[in-house]
Scaffold this active site. Structure first.
Site, short mmCIF file in Angstrom:
data_model
loop_
_atom_site.label_atom_id
_atom_site.label_comp_id
_atom_site.label_asym_id
_atom_site.label_seq_id
_atom_site.Cartn_x
_atom_site.Cartn_y
_atom_site.Cartn_z
N GLU A 94 -12.69 4.36 6.13
CA GLU A 94 -12.74 3.72 7.30
C GLU A 94 -14.01 4.08 8.36
OE1 GLU A 94 -8.98 5.03 7.56
OE2 GLU A 94 -8.14 3.36 6.79
N GLN A 136 0.93 -1.23 0.02
CA GLN A 136 -0.16 -0.07 0.13
C GLN A 136 0.87 1.42 0.01
OE1 GLN A 136 -2.63 -2.34 3.21
NE2 GLN A 136 -3.22 -0.17 3.01
N ARG A 162 -8.09 -1.21 8.58
CA ARG A 162 -9.21 -0.02 8.16
C ARG A 162 -9.69 0.91 9.11
NH1 ARG A 162 -14.14 -1.74 3.71
NH2 ARG A 162 -14.09 0.21 2.78
N CYS A 163 -8.76 1.71 9.80
CA CYS A 163 -9.08 2.60 10.75
C CYS A 163 -7.81 3.30 10.83
CB CYS A 163 -9.61 2.13 12.02
SG CYS A 163 -8.32 1.88 13.31
#
Ligand code: CDP
Length: 788
Positions: free
Chosen positions: A742, A222, A372-373
């Site tokens: 998110e 990523q 995902r935060c």
């Protein structure tokens, strides 16, 4: 005793003998596993069946006798080049391959290099490793007890398993406010270890070209630029300089934070390619991915909340143990080892707060990734939203009324939180009201009261979360010293078509669409004429990558800023072409026209052509710009979610009957993509609320290491999400946009948890830790004397 590596651990599927299967040899594709190069070798990895054990001997003879196996790479081999350890993004150290001992089950022990995937798998199964088991520590509380085995024996002066202590806020003011409080509530909350379980596992193809002395790595990352820098820092001493490294991150099948760290498999593949001069491919299987890649959450929290008698919240105090496994390999900004957990005051106007977090080593794979935060925000939101619910009940107030009373009010923005964050904008009451209207809150409360009389279990749960995304302003945000700006470079060609490259990397979020839309809007060039590219370090400008919903707040802003630089130059070229002063021109998307003479104009395409064929004397030719955007602040998206659940008294099963999600991410670039982000995020929030958890037995055996035990929800378990929105633009973002990727994962689990507690409160249940599985609820019901 020589133990063979257990086939149950990692790579199990590989031990099945298979003939060469032409279906596996694919042509040019778009994912890492589609990359097939001439002469490519395969790497498979031997993994430890033990969670903590000394390596006595690695016997490679049988493996080397397997046809097609070329080499077995051990920690000793890498140690010759000082490559057996690598730095983590949190400035800790992580083993690439062990020399002395293994620290968690499924840890990499050796790499097997072969001419085919099957030979590598057979070779992997033939490596014999002799281990001497060592005492295992899985519980972070026990890890801190005096006399606990010290795990990081590689750190010479380390006498315990404590990694770091971090605290934030005004302790004295918080303690004072608690001492004066009329009402306080206290709760232990455990947020379990979970895994991102992206559809595509991790992998790479490393190709060291000996002729040009250049390393190219196609990898599932990523953050390609940061990885390139890390590779250069780790392997500079063996001749891998940064300008000779190219990282290509092609299509990515989901990242969710799990593809930010550097995993040993990548490094072993690179080392193998440098040694052999051949391309080397390594692709994890599903069990390896689930058992050994970095994990999220694993926070043991004790939270306290204080309020006045009239229900005004005053203070929050939190103590947390963070289980990081055997190394701190999270990817938090350097200044914040506990991520942005100190956004835990949430949407509420508190006068004082203090938070403490202690990082702990255990015999588990690295933890602490931002699943995902944006760096521990899910943990923060879960805590404050559970505590607010508890306090409302303690005071006998309705959970929605209580929130409305204590929200930061719209006129208080920009708002400085008790823990120092400056929230940019918000209107929390509007979002909650919209969710309540949509779900029919008052009617549901009536229904619940009636059902309760009949002994039926129905619950309504609210979560009014505040997110914090867009890391981040260089004043406070860096990873390994790299400031967390992001970038966009635009080149407009003579025929008016454009190519735009970014330092971020989409993993399915649709950047190709939304970035093109931003540029189309800013430049008036149709989106179809704009080619968006990310993920190739040889071409894209330097950036920190995509995670923590930072792409829109940072690279999206960079796109607008680069486009505006182009617009400035285009104005000067148009003025030259139209023979007027630049300030006499008016811009409307796609063209400059002369003030008061709208039929005298030049389109952006005319201007682009002139930039290469007829530019003003003294001006550089071309129409290009680059922006490295350093955001002045983070963005604070928010939302209110309401879950309605029914609980089956016989089985303990929680059924989500309704789930209304009202989100606010400021100005929206693409409503369809945002809707998709929220739907996916909600399902990823449902997962840990009801299903997903990785646990370990007392000797460190992973439970939940395959999809048989690790229960990822499917469409069957997923309820119908009812979504809506409010729009409160960010005042500092050039487009008024905030991140959104998110929000739903952050906000959803606690809405469900609150709904379950609401359904069980009258039975004396104050709290249930997630995942709220049927056996857990069934046990609670029986303990409370509820009959089927
Ligand atoms: O960093 P990441 O792409 O995961 O998260 P994001 O910035 O929240 O964006 C997720 C997707 O939603 C991207 O395609 C964004 O451009 C889009 N988005 C949008 O259209 N409008 C917003 N206000 C926020 C995001």
């Amino acid at each position: 005793m020589a133990l063979r590596t257990s086939p149950e651990v990692g790579g199990m599927g590989h031990s099945i003998k298979r003939k060469e299967d032409p279906r596996f040899i694919r042509g040019k594709g778009t994912y890492v596993d589609d990359v097939v190069l001439p002469g490519m070798l395969w790497l498979d990895i031997v993994r430890s069946p033990h969670a903590h054990a000394k390596i006595v001997k690695i016997d490679t003879a049988k493996a080397l006798a397997v046809p097609g196996v070329l080499a077995v790479i051990t920690g000793q081999d890498l140690a010759k080049y000082n490559l057996h350890w690598m730095p983590t993004l949190m400035s800790d150290t992580q083993m690439v391959l062990p020399v002395e001992k293994v620290m968690y089950q499924a840890q990499e022990v050796a790499g097997v290099l072969a001419t085919s995937r099957y030979a590598a798998a057979d070779g992997m199964a033939a490596v014999e490793v002799e281990y001497e088991p060592l005492p295992v520590v899985v519980d972070p509380k026990k890890a801190l007890l005096p006399g606990a085995p010290v795990l990081r024996t590689d750190k010479k002066d380390k006498k315990d398993n404590h990694i770091w202590h971090w605290e934030w806020g005004d302790r004295a003011a918080t303690d004072r406010t608690f001492a004066e409080a009329a009402v306080t509530v206290k709760q232990d909350i455990y947020i379990p270890r979970i895994h991102v379980s992206s559809i595509e596992t991790c992998g790479c193809v490393a190709h060291f070209d000996k002729v040009n002395d250049k390393l190219t790595v196609w990898m599932t990352t990523q953050a390609p630029h940061a990885i390139r820098t890390v590779f250069a820092l780790v392997a500079g001493h063996v001749g891998l300089a940064e300008h000779k490294i190219r990282i290509i991150s092609p299509d990515i099948g989901g990242g969710f934070g799990g593809k930010v760290p550097v995993y040993p498999g990548y490094v072993i593949a690179v080392a193998a390619s440098v040694l052999t001069g051949k391309p080397v491919k390594w692709i994890e299987d599903r069990m390896e991915n689930l058992q050994a890649d970095s994990f999220a959450r694993d926070y043991h929290i004790t939270a306290e909340l204080a309020a006045k008698k009239d229900g005004t919240l005053t203070a929050l105090r939190i103590k947390t143990l963070a289980d990081h496994g055997y190394t701190d390999a999270a990817a938090n900004p350097s200044k914040f080892p506990a991520g942005l957990f100190h956004v835990c005051t949430g949407s509420y106007d508190l006068t004082a707060a203090h938070v403490e977090v202690d990082g702990v080593y255990t015999n588990k794979p690295p933890g602490g990734i931002a699943y995902r935060c944006s760096f521990r925000v899910t943990e923060a939101v879960h805590t404050i939203e559970r505590m607010v619910d508890l306090m409302a009940r303690e005071l006998g107030m309705d959970a929605a009324d209580f929130r409305m009373k204590n929200f930061i009010k719209p006129e208080q923005f920009p708002y400085k939180s008790a823990l120092g964050w400056e929230y940019d904008s918000g209107n929390y009451g509007a979002a909650l009201q919209k969710a309540m209207d949509r779900v029919g809150y008052a009617e549901l409360k009536r229904e619940q009261a009636e059902k309760r009389k009949r002994g039926e279990l129905m619950g309504i749960g609210i979560s009014s979360f505040t997110e914090i995304v867009g890391a981040g302003p260089s004043k406070h945000f860096d990873i390994l010293g790299l400031k967390m700006f992001d970038s966009c470079e635009i080149r407009i060609h003579p025929t008016g078509k454009a190519i735009a490259r970014f330092g971020t990397k989409s993993q399915g979020q649709g950047h190709e669409t939304t970035y093109a839309q931003i540029l189309a809007e800013e430049l008036g060039i149709p989106a179809k004429d704009i080619q968006v590219e990310e993920g190739d370090t040889d071409t894209a400008p330097y950036g920190l990558g995509t995670y923590a919903s930072r792409s829109t707040p940072v690279a999206g802003a960079a796109a607008a800023m680069a486009a505006r630089k182009i617009q400035d130059k285009a104005r000067k070229i148009a003025a030259h072409l139209l023979e007027v002063a630049p300030e006499d021109l008016v811009w409307e998307p796609g063209k400059f026209s002369v003030k008061g003479a709208p039929d005298k104009f030049k389109t952006i395409q005319d201007i682009a052509f002139a930039a290469y064929t007829n530019h003003p004397q003294g001006m550089e030719a071309g129409l290009e710009a680059v922006s490295y955007y350093d955001p002045p602040n983070l963005t604070y998206p928010f939302g209110s979610y309401i879950a309605v659940v029914d609980i089956d008294k016989g089985t303990g099963e929680v059924k989500i009957r309704r789930f209304v999600a009202v989100d606010d991410c400021g100005n929206i670039i693409n409503p369809m993509i945002v809707e998709g982000q929220i739907h996916g995020g909600l399902t990823m929030g449902l997962a840990p609320a009801l299903y997903e958890e990785i646990t370990y037995d007392e000797i460190g055996n992973v439970q939940g290491g395959s999809f048989i035990d690790y229960l990822v929800p499917t469409a069957v378990e997923t309820p119908n999400w009812e979504t809506d929105k409010t729009c409160t633009p960010s005042p500092h973002h050039p487009l008024g946009a905030k991140g959104v990727g998110e929000s739903a994962t952050v906000g959803a689990p606690v809405a469900i948890a609150n709904a379950v507690v609401d359904a069980l409160w009258h039975l004396g249940v104050r709290h249930v830790d997630i995942p709220i599985t049927p056996p857990k609820v069934w046990r609670l019901l029986r303990d409370k004397g509820v009959d089927e």
